[in-house]
Design a protein around this motif. Structure first.
Motif, PDB file in Angstrom:
ATOM      1  N   HIS A  50      -0.639  -4.526  -1.140  1.00 17.70           N
ATOM      2  CA  HIS A  50      -1.495  -4.371   0.019  1.00 17.70           C
ATOM      3  C   HIS A  50      -1.303  -5.491   1.048  1.00 17.70           C
ATOM      4  CE1 HIS A  50      -4.334  -3.060   2.827  1.00 17.70           C
ATOM      5  NE2 HIS A  50      -5.098  -4.113   2.699  1.00 17.70           N
ATOM      6  N   PHE A 474      -7.117  -1.377  -4.469  1.00 16.96           N
ATOM      7  CA  PHE A 474      -5.797  -0.755  -4.529  1.00 16.96           C
ATOM      8  C   PHE A 474      -5.254  -0.620  -5.941  1.00 16.96           C
ATOM      9  CE2 PHE A 474      -6.465  -2.564  -0.382  1.00 16.96           C
ATOM     10  CZ  PHE A 474      -6.126  -1.515   0.443  1.00 16.96           C
ATOM     11  N   TYR A 481      -5.875   3.644  -1.284  1.00 11.59           N
ATOM     12  CA  TYR A 481      -7.075   2.851  -1.055  1.00 11.59           C
ATOM     13  C   TYR A 481      -8.239   3.629  -1.665  1.00 11.59           C
ATOM     14  CZ  TYR A 481     -11.257   1.074   1.197  1.00 11.59           C
ATOM     15  OH  TYR A 481     -12.510   0.573   1.403  1.00 11.59           O
TER      16      TYR A 481
END
Ligand code: ATP
Ligand code: MG
Length: 636
Positions: A50, A474, A481
């Motif tokens: 992420h 995540f 998400y």
């Protein structure tokens, strides 16, 4: 003004474009802003770690997009209309020109007090224009603001100050809230005893209560700005420089320091505001949230001001001096757009329609709801009595982490359905997965609400702890998400939020969202609101425990009969499976200060484990919890 969708087919067209080529879609929107230097690339994304960047290497300052970009045309237009707690005190109106001057001046004050780009500034102010001025002044100089709701205790404040390693605190002497005058500076003083990094405190005089000023550390706001220039050259920021940190409400656990960055947040909040609310330049927009919550950030300050909107900012509470205060403000300022929370609607419903009928609400065009699922009865009441049947309701689903509204009708464009947030905004790629992470395709499915592609205002990190961000959002489902919410996509492809997945109740193998069962119970005429949770049940696995708040009119009824009719209501609306096993009548529900029901506390009580309630620092009224625990000991 930004491009606006104005037909349903236009929405479908934009949505498809945004999915087919998200980069091209957002690039096109971003072109409407003022950048010192445009991006080299629209999106850079490492799915697993992420690490997401939007408008890579773009240079800008968000406040220039509020002021310099628009001043020439909008300079004399009101930006903020401030309505004080006491209706007899004068309203303060700040035009874009005036607000710009105040922001520049306070930006200079921050610089003079040693604030540099990247420093963290804590804003612990009531709902006064200076709260918005302070936020924008931080953005002007590139400091990262962390707004903390000015009702939080000293220890909650200290935790947030220390977590963000804050250097300077902006606060007030006190806060007028309803009939009360609440000390604020005293809370800061107590908090700062355990915050060694804080060097300066700037104190706004609001209530004139006596405060202690620590020499060398504390300065009065009016002294700090005296003689300071109202001109300031904005700091050039990178698209991915942090704009702010904001702690979540804490409904599900310890609050997380959500980080938003400059470029993507600007583009998304401005675009979503213009589209969801269909704001037109002469409209008057009133959002009742506090700036201490994400709604106040995105839809009182940044979204509206980036669109040159006029925003009403209200210092007080809905029931002071009378329960018609919201309606009085709408009439007084000819409000066209009204955005509030289901908790407020439900509590105002308890007073009937007479307080509304005292006022002329004909200026209203659009109503909005945010923060929790809105139950059907509240939706209809809002639609019929506040909107007189003429105003579309935008039930906006989103989170601190999403930065902006994600699933919502577009006012007047998307056909609405009570209790449904309806359809995702362009750029929002919703996916529903089961607990194993398999996508549930097609309609008539329910499961975990996830988003599969980045959008510009998505959370970048949790401050100081990127691993926590990756683990929280995540890691549940690879590459997605995860929002933490449960959702249903109905036969029409419309989305309905079912509540937090941690709160889902599994009765004999049937999964029930809290929102659905509460919706059924709330349909009973004597119920103001309710909260349901699961508890261990020998036969069914989990049983349903319902905490119910009744209307004053219930005094004339036999509680046992009411309970029986509540069971009947749940059976009628959902089916026998949704029939609560236990009903406890209570006078109030534990809520966060932003008005969300804290079901995790109720679950502990229902499980008979009232000794470990978890993080309760964001709880509004601990007295309610005590009363519920005592009541829960009585067999029901
Ligand atoms: P924490 O993450 O610390 O528990 P929180 O989730 O309460 O705090 P917020 O980010 O303010 O903090 O709230 C977002 C949540 O609010 C969403 O995940 C959802 O559960 C709920 N919510 C917001 N708007 C809506 C809506 N229109 N319909 C249904 N639920 C909503
Ligand atoms: Mg949350």
């Amino acid at each position: 003004m930004l491009p606006k969708i104005n037909t349903l087919s236009g929405y479908l067209y934009e949505y498809q474009k945004s999915v087919a080529n998200p980069e091209a879609f957002w690039e096109n929107i971003a072109e409407n802003f003022y950048w010192h230097k445009k991006w080299d690339k629209v999106l850079e994304w490492d799915r697993d770690g992420h690490n997401v960047q939007w408008f890579v290497n773009g240079k800008l300052n968000i406040t220039e997009n509020i002021f310099e970009k628009n001043l020439f045309i909008l300079g004399d237009k009101p930006a903020i209309i401030w309505e004080p707690n006491n209706p007899d005190e004068p309203t303060v109106t700040l035009t874009y020109k005036q607000l710009h001057e105040k922001v520049c001046q306070f930006a200079n004050v921050l610089l003079q007090n040693g604030v540099k780009k990247g420093d963290r500034v804590c804003i612990y102010l009531p709902m006064v224009p200076e709260a918005a001025i302070a936020m924008l002044a931080c953005a002007r100089v590139g400091a990262i603001h962390s707004v903390v709701f000015a009702g939080f205790s000293a220890s909650s404040l200290a935790d947030r100050i220390n977590d963000a390693e804050v250097k300077i605190v902006l606060t007030s002497d006190g806060n007028f809230r309803g009939a009360k005058s609440i000390p604020v500076k005293a809370v800061v003083d107590e908090a700062l005893e355990s915050c060694p990094l804080v060097e300066k405190v700037i104190v706004l005089k609001r209530t004139s209560i006596e405060v202690t000023m620590k020499p060398g550390r504390d300065i009065w706001w009016h002294d700090a700005i005296r003689g300071v220039s109202t001109e300031n050259k904005a700091q050039e920021m990178d698209s991915e420089d942090m704009l702010f940190i904001l702690y979540t409400s804490g409904s599900t656990g310890k609050p997380k320091g959500v980080v938003h960055t400059t470029g993507g947040y600007m583009v998304y909040t401005a675009y979503s505001f213009a589209n969801v609310f269909q704001y037109n330049i002469n409209d008057i927009y009133f959002c009742t949230a506090d700036v201490g919550w994400i709604t106040g950030h995105s839809y009182i300050v940044y979204g509206p001001l980036l669109n040159g909107a006029t925003a009403v900012m209200f210092e007080g509470v809905p029931n002071h001096p009378g329960v018609d205060r919201f309606w009085q403000i709408i009439e007084k300022h000819k409000v066209t757009h009204f955005y509030t929370a289901p908790t407020a609607i439900r509590s105002l419903m308890g007073y009937g329609t007479e307080p509304i009928e005292r006022h002329n609400l004909s200026s209203l065009k659009v109503l909005g709801s945010v923060g929790e699922p809105i139950n059907e009865e509240a939706w209809h009441w809002y639609h019929t009595h506040v909107g007189k049947g003429n105003c579309p309701i935008v039930d906006t689903w989103w989170q601190t982490e999403t930065g902006g509204i994600m699933i919502s009708p577009i006012a007047g464009v998307t056909p609405t359905k009570p209790a449904y947030a309806t359809l995702p905004l362009p750029g929002v790629q919703v996916i529903i997965v089961d607990n194993e992470g398999n996508e549930l395709k097609g309609n008539n499915v329910e499961g975990n609400l996830c988003i599969k592609f980045p959008w510009p205002s998505m959370i970048r990190t949790t401050y100081g702890d990127h691993e926590r961000c990756v683990n929280t959002y995540f890691s549940s489902f690879k590459g997605l998400y995860f929002t933490g919410d449960g959702v249903k996509r109905d036969a029409d492809g419309y989305y309905r939020i079912l509540g937090r997945v941690d709160d889902v109740i599994n009765v004999s193998g049937h999964r029930l969202g809290t929102a659905e069962v509460e919706n059924a119970i709330n349909s009973h005429p004597l119920v103001i609101e309710s909260a349901v949770v699961g508890f261990p049940h020998e036969v069914k696995g989990q049983g349903i425990y319902a905490y119910v708040v009744l209307d004053a009119a219930s005094k004339n009824h036999d509680p046992e009969k009411i309970k029986a009719s509540l069971l009947a209501a749940a059976t009628k609306v959902i089916g026998p499976i949704a029939k609560p096993d236990k009903i406890q009548l209570v006078t109030g529900l534990p809520k966060t200060r932003s008005g969300k029901i804290m079901r995790r506390i109720l679950r502990k009580i229902a499980e008979g484990d009232a000794t470990s309630l978890g993080d309760t620092s964001t709880l509004l009224d601990p007295g309610v919890v005590k009363e519920i625990i005592e009541g829960a000991l009585v067999p029901v």
